[in-house]
Design a protein around this motif. Structure first.
Motif: not given
Length: 278
Positions: A35-36, A65, A69, A72, A80, A82
């Motif tokens: 989940n990262n 992603s 999320e 990265n 990052n 997102r």
């Protein structure tokens, strides 16, 4: 970057070695677990320098992603990125990957739409299972320990215990079922029919007849995604008359939730995927 359901979304694309825009290259979708989010590290599994790994160097490799999320890139001295939207484990994750695939094919003419293959593990295994039945461009997939049946009786028993204890614990498969359907139904946010559909949409088991060439790897001691998920899918595939080399299931006694514990799995996956890309 691109837009999915009105949200800005990010994915990573690795070019083939010695890229020539006038050539055609197969596309490998790599679906991440957990989940990262994901990042360039996901390409490490396809970066070996040995002769056996050379085929991976000839792929476009794409990694999405999932919504909410990060992609990265801090380790690459960037930042990052997102992706927007609310998390929708496995179900709408598939839409995010399809959008990245569509963008890749639209903007990179050298990406061969007739040679699209896929791999993934854990959450990415579940995403891969569903993507293989929702998108008929996928020629084949090799999957590590993905959930396949969110209405299986084993989940029912665990859900009952979770409700009785008042704790939403357990393995990630149970938590997905609880968060996506069971708790919303109990809280009056979904009808029973809607809750059932939320579970079925996450369960490739019910759509196995649509699956392309397939290879599954799962350890018997996997505490995150119980091996029953691969067992039941394999039984369904065999009942449909699927057999090697079109369908293969490798079960690893004592293996856990890591490719390192599934001896020989990396080599089997590489042989399978590279064969499909020829």
């Amino acid at each position: 970057s691109h837009r999915v359901d009105g949200n800005e979304h990010y994915g990573a694309i690795r070019y083939p070695a010695n890229y020539d825009p006038n050539q055609k290259y197969p596309v490998l979708i790599a679906n991440h677990g957990g989940n990262n989010g994901t990042g360039p590290g996901i390409f490490g599994a396809f970066s070996g320098n040995g002769a056996a790994d050379a085929c991976y160097h000839q792929f476009f490799i794409i990694a999405a992603s999932y919504r909410s999320e990060a992609l990265n890139y801090e380790d690459a001295m960037l930042r990052n990125y997102r992706s927007g939207g609310e998390s929708s484990v496995i179900d709408r994750d598939v839409d995010d990957v399809i959008a990245l695939l569509n963008g890749t094919l639209a903007h990179y003419p050298a990406a061969d739409a007739n040679r699209i293959i896929m791999t993934g593990g854990s959450r990415g295994g579940g995403v891969s299972h569903l993507l293989s039945v929702r998108d008929d461009r996928i020629k084949g997939a090799a999957i590590y320990y993905g959930a396949t049946h969110h209405m299986h009786e084993s989940i029912l028993e665990e859900a009952r215990r979770s409700i009785d204890s008042g704790r939403n614990g357990g393995n990630p498969v149970l938590r997905t079922a609880m968060d996506a359907a069971v708790l919303p139904y109990m809280n009056g946010e979904m009808t029973l029919a809607e809750a059932r559909l939320a579970l079925i949409r996450r369960s490739a088991y019910f759509f196995a007849e649509r699956m392309p060439a397939y290879q599954i790897h799962h350890g018997t001691n996997d505490m995150a995604v119980p091996v029953v998920h691969s067992d039941v899918l394999a039984a369904r595939m065999m009942a449909l008359g699927r057999q090697a080399p079109e369908f293969e299931y490798f079960n690893y006694p004592g293996g856990g939730h890591s490719p390192n514990s599934l001896d020989g799995s990396r080599e089997r996956i590489r042989t399978f995927l590279c064969g499909l890309a020829d």
